[in-house]
Design an enzyme around this catalytic site. Structure first.
Site, PDB file in Angstrom:
ATOM      1  N   GLY A  47       1.431  15.960  -5.248  1.00  0.00           N
ATOM      2  CA  GLY A  47       1.643  16.095  -3.811  1.00  0.00           C
ATOM      3  C   GLY A  47       0.432  15.624  -3.026  1.00  0.00           C
ATOM      4  O   GLY A  47      -0.461  16.415  -2.723  1.00  0.00           O
ATOM      5  N   SER A  49       0.674  12.200  -0.612  1.00  0.00           N
ATOM      6  CA  SER A  49       1.127  11.543   0.612  1.00  0.00           C
ATOM      7  C   SER A  49       1.954  12.476   1.484  1.00  0.00           C
ATOM      8  O   SER A  49       2.678  13.340   0.995  1.00  0.00           O
ATOM      9  CB  SER A  49       1.966  10.309   0.265  1.00  0.00           C
ATOM     10  OG  SER A  49       1.200   9.365  -0.453  1.00  0.00           O
ATOM     11  N   SER A  81       7.188  11.286  -6.849  1.00  0.00           N
ATOM     12  CA  SER A  81       7.959  10.763  -7.976  1.00  0.00           C
ATOM     13  C   SER A  81       8.450  11.899  -8.874  1.00  0.00           C
ATOM     14  O   SER A  81       7.648  12.695  -9.364  1.00  0.00           O
ATOM     15  CB  SER A  81       7.107   9.794  -8.796  1.00  0.00           C
ATOM     16  OG  SER A  81       6.687   8.704  -8.011  1.00  0.00           O
ATOM     17  N   GLU A 166      -5.006   7.322 -12.311  1.00  0.00           N
ATOM     18  CA  GLU A 166      -3.713   6.744 -11.928  1.00  0.00           C
ATOM     19  C   GLU A 166      -3.816   5.243 -11.706  1.00  0.00           C
ATOM     20  O   GLU A 166      -2.971   4.472 -12.161  1.00  0.00           O
ATOM     21  CB  GLU A 166      -3.202   7.426 -10.656  1.00  0.00           C
ATOM     22  CG  GLU A 166      -1.879   6.861 -10.174  1.00  0.00           C
ATOM     23  CD  GLU A 166      -1.335   7.588  -8.958  1.00  0.00           C
ATOM     24  OE1 GLU A 166      -0.283   7.175  -8.463  1.00  0.00           O
ATOM     25  OE2 GLU A 166      -1.976   8.562  -8.510  1.00  0.00           O
ATOM     26  N   ASN A 284      -2.461  -1.942  -1.435  1.00  0.00           N
ATOM     27  CA  ASN A 284      -3.501  -2.936  -1.708  1.00  0.00           C
ATOM     28  C   ASN A 284      -4.507  -3.027  -0.562  1.00  0.00           C
ATOM     29  O   ASN A 284      -5.699  -3.270  -0.787  1.00  0.00           O
ATOM     30  CB  ASN A 284      -2.867  -4.302  -1.961  1.00  0.00           C
ATOM     31  CG  ASN A 284      -2.341  -4.437  -3.370  1.00  0.00           C
ATOM     32  OD1 ASN A 284      -2.446  -3.509  -4.168  1.00  0.00           O
ATOM     33  ND2 ASN A 284      -1.771  -5.588  -3.687  1.00  0.00           N
ATOM     34  N   GLU A 285      -4.029  -2.838   0.672  1.00  0.00           N
ATOM     35  CA  GLU A 285      -4.940  -2.926   1.816  1.00  0.00           C
ATOM     36  C   GLU A 285      -6.006  -1.832   1.738  1.00  0.00           C
ATOM     37  O   GLU A 285      -7.204  -2.089   1.971  1.00  0.00           O
ATOM     38  CB  GLU A 285      -4.145  -2.813   3.125  1.00  0.00           C
ATOM     39  CG  GLU A 285      -3.251  -4.000   3.443  1.00  0.00           C
ATOM     40  CD  GLU A 285      -1.963  -4.012   2.628  1.00  0.00           C
ATOM     41  OE1 GLU A 285      -1.261  -5.032   2.662  1.00  0.00           O
ATOM     42  OE2 GLU A 285      -1.662  -2.998   1.952  1.00  0.00           O
TER      43      GLU A 285
END
Length: 298
Positions: A47, A49, A81, A166, A284-285
């Site tokens: 948990g 985001s 997920s 991760e 990616n940013e």
């Protein structure tokens, strides 16, 4: 499928929750949870985001309020997920008021049983019809003191350590490796035209594998790996997407349709999944910013 979801959540538990428990967990938490993780019987969801937060974990708004004998959690997490098939949830929450000058302070992690009263797990169905993600709502969920994970206020340090596991894990470059293998088999059979790019892509995967192993070694030694893990993740997920694109282009120039049905089906799935490769574990940013800071460019 249930089997693939079990694999994903087992992988999460084994890949990052187990090492994090070894590093930050109490003796009681380790004894309670590690045996089940090792047996593949205990699944975790993560948990981090939240709605409207994106990859900016410092902006989380879930509140953890101290109460008699534990904590009370209120808020929601999104893009979790396999939460609907998991037993436990490691949650990042704000345990102290936000200090705009020190946004990373006042965050703590908690280990929460997903069958606790006050938890509502709602599915997020992807455009391909698959149910993998969820939004999890907490309405005054009680978490006992013994399930505070690590130290109060150390949540940011713990999360960044956990994210290195991760982001640098081998699955960051293996999501489409089966497509690559099928392309090689089809080329060997003569169903696909030979393409030098296939060999170059295999070389990229092997190089990324070595980078992933190198980060794992650094993590085992206790060395900081934020920048290296971010590099593996950015390059790995880019390669995953390039494999799907290469397969799609190769199918357009295939000699015959004989023997290509399996590759076509796998490629279609890979192309649908491609946008998600660069999101999970941090966009990616965001990760390019982590790399730039590590190189002294920001």
């Amino acid at each position: 499928t249930a089997r693939s979801l079990a694999f994903v959540n087992g992988r999460i538990s084994d890949r990052q929750i187990g090492p994090s428990l070894m590093k930050f967990g109490s003796e009681e938490q380790r004894r309670k949870l590690l045996p089940g993780i090792a047996k593949g019987e205990v699944f975790f969801a993560i948990g981090m985001s939240e709605p409207d937060s994106g990859s900016d974990l410092a902006s989380v708004r879930m509140k953890a309020v101290k109460v008699d004998g534990g904590w009370q959690l209120t808020g929601s997490k999104i893009w979790t997920s396999g939460a609907h098939r998991s037993h436990w949830f490691i949650v990042l929450a704000r345990s102290a008021p936000l200090d705009p000058e020190h946004r990373h302070a006042g965050l703590s992690q908690f280990i929460v049983a997903l069958d606790s009263p006050g938890i509502d797990i709602r599915p997020i169905v992807s455009m391909n019809g698959h149910h993998h993600f969820n939004q999890v709502f907490f309405d005054g969920v009680f978490v006992p003191d013994g399930m505070l994970f690590g130290r109060e206020g150390d949540g940011w340090k713990q999360v960044t350590s956990e994210l290195s596991y991760e982001r640098s894990g081998p699955e960051r470059l293996l999501s489409t490796v089966a497509v690559l293998s099928e392309m090689a088999s089809a080329t060997q059979r003569g169903d696909l035209a030979p393409d030098p790019e296939l060999g170059r892509t295999f070389a990229r995967v092997m190089a990324l594998h070595q980078m992933s192993v190198s980060v794992a070694d650094a993590l085992s030694s206790g060395r900081p790996t934020d920048q290296e893990a971010a590099i593996v993740k950015v390059l790995g997920t880019a390669t995953e997407g390039d494999v799907a694109e290469l397969a799609s282009l190769s199918l357009d120039t295939g000699h015959t349709d004989d023997g290509l049905a399996r590759l076509r089906a796998m490629t279609a799935t890979a192309l649908l999944s491609r946008p998600g490769f660069t999101l999970r574990g941090g966009t990616n940013e965001i990760l390019r910013g982590v790399i730039a800071r590590g190189l002294g460019l920001r």
